[in-house]
Write a protein that holds these residues in place. Structure first.
Motif, PDB file in Angstrom:
ATOM      1  N   LEU A   1     -23.689 -14.663  14.640  1.00  0.00           N
ATOM      2  CA  LEU A   1     -24.588 -15.602  13.974  1.00  0.00           C
ATOM      3  C   LEU A   1     -26.022 -15.228  14.288  1.00  0.00           C
ATOM      4  CD1 LEU A   1     -22.986 -19.145  14.549  1.00  0.00           C
ATOM      5  CD2 LEU A   1     -22.622 -17.550  12.678  1.00  0.00           C
ATOM      6  N   GLY A   2     -26.716 -14.675  13.318  1.00  0.00           N
ATOM      7  CA  GLY A   2     -28.112 -14.330  13.505  1.00  0.00           C
ATOM      8  C   GLY A   2     -28.339 -12.835  13.572  1.00  0.00           C
TER       9      GLY A   2
ATOM     10  N   GLY B   1     -19.911  -2.067  19.855  1.00  0.00           N
ATOM     11  CA  GLY B   1     -19.282  -0.837  19.389  1.00  0.00           C
ATOM     12  C   GLY B   1     -18.747   0.027  20.511  1.00  0.00           C
ATOM     13  N   ARG B   2     -19.201  -0.224  21.752  1.00  0.00           N
ATOM     14  CA  ARG B   2     -18.719   0.544  22.906  1.00  0.00           C
ATOM     15  C   ARG B   2     -17.610  -0.169  23.673  1.00  0.00           C
ATOM     16  NH1 ARG B   2     -24.480   1.028  23.332  1.00  0.00           N
ATOM     17  NH2 ARG B   2     -24.597  -0.427  25.092  1.00  0.00           N
ATOM     18  N   VAL B   3     -17.199  -1.341  23.196  1.00  0.00           N
ATOM     19  CA  VAL B   3     -16.204  -2.151  23.909  1.00  0.00           C
ATOM     20  C   VAL B   3     -14.930  -2.230  23.071  1.00  0.00           C
ATOM     21  CG1 VAL B   3     -15.689  -4.442  24.846  1.00  0.00           C
ATOM     22  CG2 VAL B   3     -17.986  -3.487  25.075  1.00  0.00           C
ATOM     23  N   GLU B   4     -13.846  -1.658  23.571  1.00  0.00           N
ATOM     24  CA  GLU B   4     -12.587  -1.636  22.822  1.00  0.00           C
ATOM     25  C   GLU B   4     -11.971  -3.020  22.668  1.00  0.00           C
ATOM     26  OE1 GLU B   4      -9.946   1.051  24.717  1.00  0.00           O
ATOM     27  OE2 GLU B   4     -11.099   2.853  24.189  1.00  0.00           O
ATOM     28  N   GLU B   5     -12.332  -3.932  23.564  1.00  0.00           N
ATOM     29  CA  GLU B   5     -11.729  -5.261  23.539  1.00  0.00           C
ATOM     30  C   GLU B   5     -12.231  -6.150  22.415  1.00  0.00           C
ATOM     31  OE1 GLU B   5     -11.542  -4.067  27.962  1.00  0.00           O
ATOM     32  OE2 GLU B   5     -12.835  -3.715  26.216  1.00  0.00           O
ATOM     33  N   VAL B   6     -13.278  -5.741  21.700  1.00  0.00           N
ATOM     34  CA  VAL B   6     -13.805  -6.570  20.609  1.00  0.00           C
ATOM     35  C   VAL B   6     -13.912  -5.755  19.328  1.00  0.00           C
ATOM     36  CG1 VAL B   6     -15.114  -8.005  22.223  1.00  0.00           C
ATOM     37  CG2 VAL B   6     -16.257  -6.136  21.034  1.00  0.00           C
ATOM     38  N   GLU B   7     -13.887  -6.491  18.215  1.00  0.00           N
ATOM     39  CA  GLU B   7     -14.101  -5.898  16.890  1.00  0.00           C
ATOM     40  C   GLU B   7     -15.043  -6.820  16.116  1.00  0.00           C
ATOM     41  OE1 GLU B   7     -11.683  -5.039  12.709  1.00  0.00           O
ATOM     42  OE2 GLU B   7     -10.627  -5.832  14.480  1.00  0.00           O
ATOM     43  N   VAL B   8     -16.154  -6.282  15.645  1.00  0.00           N
ATOM     44  CA  VAL B   8     -17.086  -7.068  14.842  1.00  0.00           C
ATOM     45  C   VAL B   8     -16.548  -7.130  13.418  1.00  0.00           C
ATOM     46  CG1 VAL B   8     -19.431  -7.249  13.944  1.00  0.00           C
ATOM     47  CG2 VAL B   8     -19.049  -6.409  16.273  1.00  0.00           C
ATOM     48  N   VAL B   9     -16.249  -8.337  12.952  1.00  0.00           N
ATOM     49  CA  VAL B   9     -15.687  -8.487  11.613  1.00  0.00           C
ATOM     50  C   VAL B   9     -16.681  -9.066  10.614  1.00  0.00           C
ATOM     51  CG1 VAL B   9     -13.334  -8.700  12.477  1.00  0.00           C
ATOM     52  CG2 VAL B   9     -14.693 -10.757  12.140  1.00  0.00           C
ATOM     53  N   ALA B  10     -17.755  -9.712  11.090  1.00  0.00           N
ATOM     54  CA  ALA B  10     -18.723 -10.303  10.178  1.00  0.00           C
ATOM     55  C   ALA B  10     -20.049 -10.530  10.877  1.00  0.00           C
ATOM     56  CB  ALA B  10     -18.203 -11.630   9.622  1.00  0.00           C
ATOM     57  N   VAL B  11     -21.135 -10.398  10.111  1.00  0.00           N
ATOM     58  CA  VAL B  11     -22.491 -10.656  10.590  1.00  0.00           C
ATOM     59  C   VAL B  11     -23.153 -11.603   9.601  1.00  0.00           C
ATOM     60  CG1 VAL B  11     -24.723  -9.670  11.197  1.00  0.00           C
ATOM     61  CG2 VAL B  11     -22.627  -8.354  11.611  1.00  0.00           C
ATOM     62  N   ALA B  12     -23.692 -12.711  10.093  1.00  0.00           N
ATOM     63  CA  ALA B  12     -24.277 -13.720   9.216  1.00  0.00           C
ATOM     64  C   ALA B  12     -25.773 -13.837   9.437  1.00  0.00           C
ATOM     65  CB  ALA B  12     -23.624 -15.081   9.449  1.00  0.00           C
ATOM     66  N   SER B  13     -26.489 -14.014   8.342  1.00  0.00           N
ATOM     67  CA  SER B  13     -27.920 -14.283   8.359  1.00  0.00           C
ATOM     68  C   SER B  13     -28.228 -15.259   7.235  1.00  0.00           C
ATOM     69  CB  SER B  13     -28.721 -12.991   8.165  1.00  0.00           C
ATOM     70  OG  SER B  13     -30.105 -13.267   8.027  1.00  0.00           O
ATOM     71  N   ARG B  14     -29.357 -15.963   7.356  1.00  0.00           N
ATOM     72  CA  ARG B  14     -29.800 -16.800   6.240  1.00  0.00           C
ATOM     73  C   ARG B  14     -30.195 -15.928   5.046  1.00  0.00           C
ATOM     74  NH1 ARG B  14     -34.583 -20.136   8.590  1.00  0.00           N
ATOM     75  NH2 ARG B  14     -35.008 -18.049   9.397  1.00  0.00           N
TER      76      ARG B  14
ATOM     77  N   PHE C   1     -23.681  -1.369  11.532  1.00  0.00           N
ATOM     78  CA  PHE C   1     -22.822  -1.590  12.698  1.00  0.00           C
ATOM     79  C   PHE C   1     -21.380  -1.970  12.361  1.00  0.00           C
ATOM     80  CE2 PHE C   1     -27.185  -2.649  14.141  1.00  0.00           C
ATOM     81  CZ  PHE C   1     -27.305  -1.710  15.163  1.00  0.00           C
ATOM     82  N   GLY C   2     -21.092  -2.190  11.090  1.00  0.00           N
ATOM     83  CA  GLY C   2     -19.730  -2.549  10.724  1.00  0.00           C
ATOM     84  C   GLY C   2     -19.551  -4.041  10.508  1.00  0.00           C
ATOM     85  N   GLY C   3     -18.389  -4.407   9.973  1.00  0.00           N
ATOM     86  CA  GLY C   3     -18.119  -5.796   9.639  1.00  0.00           C
ATOM     87  C   GLY C   3     -18.663  -6.139   8.269  1.00  0.00           C
ATOM     88  N   GLU C   4     -18.348  -7.322   7.798  1.00  0.00           N
ATOM     89  CA  GLU C   4     -18.813  -7.781   6.489  1.00  0.00           C
ATOM     90  C   GLU C   4     -20.087  -8.608   6.648  1.00  0.00           C
ATOM     91  OE1 GLU C   4     -15.917  -9.690   4.043  1.00  0.00           O
ATOM     92  OE2 GLU C   4     -14.286  -8.406   4.744  1.00  0.00           O
ATOM     93  N   SER C   5     -20.934  -8.546   5.655  1.00  0.00           N
ATOM     94  CA  SER C   5     -22.148  -9.360   5.670  1.00  0.00           C
ATOM     95  C   SER C   5     -21.863 -10.721   5.060  1.00  0.00           C
ATOM     96  CB  SER C   5     -23.272  -8.660   4.907  1.00  0.00           C
ATOM     97  OG  SER C   5     -22.941  -8.523   3.540  1.00  0.00           O
ATOM     98  N   VAL C   6     -22.464 -11.748   5.650  1.00  0.00           N
ATOM     99  CA  VAL C   6     -22.257 -13.123   5.208  1.00  0.00           C
ATOM    100  C   VAL C   6     -23.612 -13.804   5.116  1.00  0.00           C
ATOM    101  CG1 VAL C   6     -21.177 -15.348   5.730  1.00  0.00           C
ATOM    102  CG2 VAL C   6     -19.998 -13.221   6.336  1.00  0.00           C
ATOM    103  N   GLN C   7     -23.867 -14.502   4.026  1.00  0.00           N
ATOM    104  CA  GLN C   7     -25.098 -15.271   3.905  1.00  0.00           C
ATOM    105  C   GLN C   7     -24.828 -16.706   4.312  1.00  0.00           C
ATOM    106  OE1 GLN C   7     -26.977 -15.232   0.076  1.00  0.00           O
ATOM    107  NE2 GLN C   7     -28.827 -16.271   0.815  1.00  0.00           N
ATOM    108  N   GLY C   8     -25.454 -17.135   5.405  1.00  0.00           N
ATOM    109  CA  GLY C   8     -25.268 -18.497   5.906  1.00  0.00           C
ATOM    110  C   GLY C   8     -24.302 -18.550   7.072  1.00  0.00           C
TER     111      GLY C   8
END
Length: 337
Positions: A11-12, A26-39, A51-58
């Motif tokens: 978020l942000g 991106g250097r941590v195998e234990e996590v996966e970025v699936v979405a990034v949100a911005s206004r 950086f990967g993941g899907e973009s989300v508005q809001g």
């Protein structure tokens, strides 16, 4: 069979997201970025493309996603409470950028919501996950400086551009919650529980309604003092020292440490000065990994919550007790980090 990574939504799109958080994820195998949100959809698109993941508005739309297990709240401090509660209520674990909240009451409400929903919530103080602090504690435990009597901590950055969100009172801006929180948290590593505020000062920009710097004197139940200084109007400094009866230990790069930097622990005693050079450590990746493992392992939040409450309480005490002086704003310059 390997475990599935923790699926994270961000978020942000603040500076810390592209400079620190997303590269570390991106250097941590234990996590996966699936979405990034911005206004702003264009900003989310840029971050997702890089950086990967899907973009989300809001932000609300990201919280609606079923493929998000946890969210990283990288919004201004004044928005942490609202969006952390919303994330917890829809079943997401939450990693909150520092400072955790703007008040002790907000912190209590956020922790209560996490417990009620059986979820993990924590503050992203990455510096505590750097191995140099363990080396300092080991030297102290081994008697290298005798009994500690005084902790000093300083964190300051040069002025930012006039429109920077750090100068927005309505968004929880101000030097105390931004840079002052670091030496307060570090003092707790060495003074332990039962720390209280003896006195404080704040330099306040009356026009914008935010503090641009200040100082605080803390004390442990055993009488060990901590002298802390923080500023938005200084040359860059990120350091602390522990002074004891037989010597002093200093870290000159204590809080914001790049993952490639070799740090130095300086030990000063009557017989001379010793410097211990340490290999680089990835504190941001370590913090994200620790969060993912706490979620995965169902870590007990009891003691962890006490640390968050003590931190919030100390920041509030500093604000409430501070003697205020007028600050003279200065022009923004590069921060040197």
């Amino acid at each position: 069979m390997s475990r599935r990574p923790l699926r994270v939504g961000v978020l942000g799109c603040a500076d810390i997201v592209w400079r620190r958080a997303l590269p570390a994820m991106g250097r941590v195998e234990e996590v996966e970025v699936v979405a990034v949100a911005s206004r702003q959809r264009a900003k989310a698109d840029r971050f997702a493309a890089r950086f990967g993941g899907e973009s989300v508005q809001g932000y609300a739309r990201l919280l609606e996603r079923d493929d998000v297990d946890a969210v990283y709240v990288a919004l201004p401090t004044g928005l942490h409470h609202r969006w952390t509660l919303r994330a917890l209520e829809v079943g997401k674990h939450v990693l909150v950028e520092k400072s955790f909240a703007t008040s002790l009451a907000e912190t209590e409400e956020m922790l209560t919501a996490a417990r009620r929903n059986g979820l993990w919530v924590t503050e992203n103080f990455a510096f505590v996950h750097h191995h140099q602090h363990g080396e300092v504690r080991k030297l102290i435990a081994d008697g290298a400086i005798g009994e500690p009597h005084l902790f000093t901590g300083e964190f300051g950055i040069p002025p930012r551009s006039p429109g920077d969100i750090r100068y927005r009172a309505d968004l929880g801006g101000g030097a105390l919650l931004d840079v002052g929180a670091y030496p307060v948290r570090a003092a707790q590593l060495f003074l332990g529980p039962g720390v209280s505020v003896v006195g404080a000062t704040l330099l306040v920009d009356g026009e914008r309604g935010v503090d641009l710097g200040g100082s605080a004197l803390l004390c442990s139940e055993a009488g060990v003092a901590a002298q802390l200084t923080f500023s938005f109007q200084s040359s860059y400094r990120s350091a602390y020292s522990v002074w004891g009866g037989a010597g002093r230990i200093t870290l000159e790069r204590a809080f914001s440490v790049p993952p490639t930097l070799r740090t130095v622990v300086r030990l000063e005693r009557e017989g001379g000065v010793e410097e211990y050079e340490l290999p680089p450590d990835d504190q941001f990746a370590n913090a994200i990994r620790a969060f993912a493992r706490a979620v995965r392992d169902g870590a007990d939040p009891a003691g962890h919550g006490d640390v968050l409450l003590q931190q919030a309480g100390l920041l509030e005490e500093i604000r409430n007790q501070a003697r205020r002086f007028p600050a003279v704003p200065t022009a923004g310059v590069p921060d040197g980090r």
